[in-house]
Write a protein that holds these residues in place. Structure first.
Motif, short mmCIF file in Angstrom:
data_model
loop_
_atom_site.label_atom_id
_atom_site.label_comp_id
_atom_site.label_asym_id
_atom_site.label_seq_id
_atom_site.Cartn_x
_atom_site.Cartn_y
_atom_site.Cartn_z
N ARG A 5 28.91 5.21 -36.99
CA ARG A 5 28.98 3.74 -36.94
C ARG A 5 29.55 3.28 -35.60
O ARG A 5 30.54 3.81 -35.10
N ASN A 6 28.88 2.28 -35.00
CA ASN A 6 29.24 1.70 -33.70
C ASN A 6 29.01 2.64 -32.52
O ASN A 6 29.39 2.32 -31.39
N GLN A 7 28.36 3.79 -32.78
CA GLN A 7 28.00 4.70 -31.69
C GLN A 7 26.58 4.36 -31.21
O GLN A 7 25.79 3.76 -31.94
N TYR A 8 26.26 4.78 -30.00
CA TYR A 8 24.93 4.57 -29.45
C TYR A 8 24.07 5.82 -29.63
O TYR A 8 24.54 6.94 -29.38
N ILE A 9 22.85 5.63 -30.06
CA ILE A 9 21.90 6.73 -30.24
C ILE A 9 20.58 6.35 -29.56
O ILE A 9 20.32 5.18 -29.29
N THR A 10 19.75 7.34 -29.30
CA THR A 10 18.50 7.12 -28.58
C THR A 10 17.33 7.70 -29.35
O THR A 10 17.45 8.78 -29.94
N GLY A 11 16.22 6.99 -29.35
CA GLY A 11 15.06 7.49 -30.05
C GLY A 11 13.81 6.70 -29.70
O GLY A 11 13.84 5.82 -28.83
N TYR A 12 12.71 7.04 -30.38
CA TYR A 12 11.42 6.41 -30.12
C TYR A 12 10.98 5.58 -31.33
O TYR A 12 11.16 6.00 -32.48
N VAL A 13 10.38 4.43 -31.05
CA VAL A 13 9.77 3.62 -32.11
C VAL A 13 8.54 4.38 -32.62
O VAL A 13 7.66 4.74 -31.84
N TYR A 14 8.48 4.63 -33.93
CA TYR A 14 7.31 5.34 -34.46
C TYR A 14 6.53 4.53 -35.48
O TYR A 14 5.40 4.91 -35.84
N ARG A 15 7.07 3.43 -35.96
CA ARG A 15 6.36 2.60 -36.92
C ARG A 15 6.92 1.17 -36.87
O ARG A 15 8.07 0.96 -36.51
N PHE A 16 6.08 0.22 -37.27
CA PHE A 16 6.54 -1.15 -37.50
C PHE A 16 6.32 -1.49 -38.97
O PHE A 16 5.39 -0.98 -39.60
N ASN A 17 7.22 -2.32 -39.52
CA ASN A 17 6.96 -2.90 -40.84
C ASN A 17 7.13 -4.41 -40.74
O ASN A 17 7.30 -4.94 -39.65
#
Length: 285
Positions: free
Chosen positions: A154-166
């Motif tokens: 919680r309140n940490q920063y993470i990185t990733g890729y968008v793989y879907r939209f809803n």
């Protein structure tokens, strides 16, 4: 029935050399061509060689000794190397021939499509004509690969890729294999599938997934907003016509922030005695 199928990694035997390369064969004496440019060493007749099967630019079955990032039984992050609005996007799978991800598998809105350099989590598939295509990982495949997030995130920063939209926002798959949900209200810019984002974890759900935001924590946002206001006043010669009684549309037009955010930032500047408000506006003390 031909058992040499596109998209597979197979072990074959060099049947004979040709001027342009090698004819490879299997136990059923089915043959496939391996061009000199698709191998990094000289091969001898009867030598065993591992190859990946694909269709060349003329649609013929061909072989390469270069191993791709994925085959028909795996999935991986693939980079977008070309966009063709009428077809879809081309993905780099690690060999000389790029593979198409069909427009039918992409979001309907073109603004949501990936750009060159974006990455998508994909496998491979063939259509009814045996042509090789990239195939977006399903939600179930992502779910199987995912890990539950710890409370300490919680309140940490993470990185990733968008793989879907809803209908409410975007789903990300992070470098640490967490599934993250970014609500549309927590974004600060238009998003596209395949886009890499650094986000802040705002909530850990019971199922181990996380809610995230692109917005800074309030205390950071206050600081940034107040600095922006102070800089603007200085640029205007030490005073401006806006104060916390001003019209929200005017505030939005000048600073791109809501009136509530403006008032919070002004409150910080007033408390620090950096500015003072008058009926005519605000000036630096």
């Amino acid at each position: 029935m031909n058992t040499l199928e596109v998209g597979n990694i197979v072990n074959l035997i060099v049947a004979r050399k040709t001027e342009l390369g090698y004819m490879l064969t299997n136990a059923k004496r089915e043959e496939v061509f391996l061009h000199h440019s698709e191998t990094n060493k000289e091969l001898e007749e009867n030598e065993k060689v591992q190859v990946f099967l694909y269709h060349d630019h003329e649609g013929r079955l061909a072989a390469t000794t270069t191993m791709p990032f994925i085959d028909m039984n795996s999935i991986a992050w693939l980079e977008v190397v070309g966009v063709q609005p009428k077809l879809g996007v081309f993905m780099d799978i690690g060999i000389k021939k790029d593979v198409l991800l069909s427009k039918d598998d992409l979001p309907k809105g073109r603004t949501l499509w990936p750009k060159e350099g974006d990455k998508l989590y994909c496998g491979l598939r063939t259509d009814k004509n045996g042509r090789l295509f990239a195939d977006l990982a399903t939600y179930e495949e992502i779910e199987t690969l995912s890990e539950p997030a710890p409370e300490s995130l919680r309140n940490q920063y993470i990185t990733g890729y968008v793989y879907r939209f809803n209908e409410n926002g975007a789903l990300l798959f992070t470098d640490d294999r967490y599934i993250a949900f970014l609500h549309e209200d927590e974004g600060d810019k238009p998003l596209r599938i395949g886009q890499r984002l650094q986000v802040r974890v705002t909530f850990i759900r019971e199922d181990g997934r996380v809610n995230v935001s692109l917005k800074a924590p309030k205390e950071i946002a206050y600081e940034e907003d107040s600095e922006r206001i102070l800089q603007y006043i200085e640029e205007q010669g030490g005073s401006m016509s806006l104060n916390d009684k001003s019209n929200p549309d005017e505030i939005k037009q000048v600073f791109g922030m809501s009136k509530a955010a403006f008032k919070r930032a002004m409150g910080k500047l007033l408390k620090e005695k950096k500015v003072e408000q008058t009926p005519e506006g605000t000036k630096i003390k």
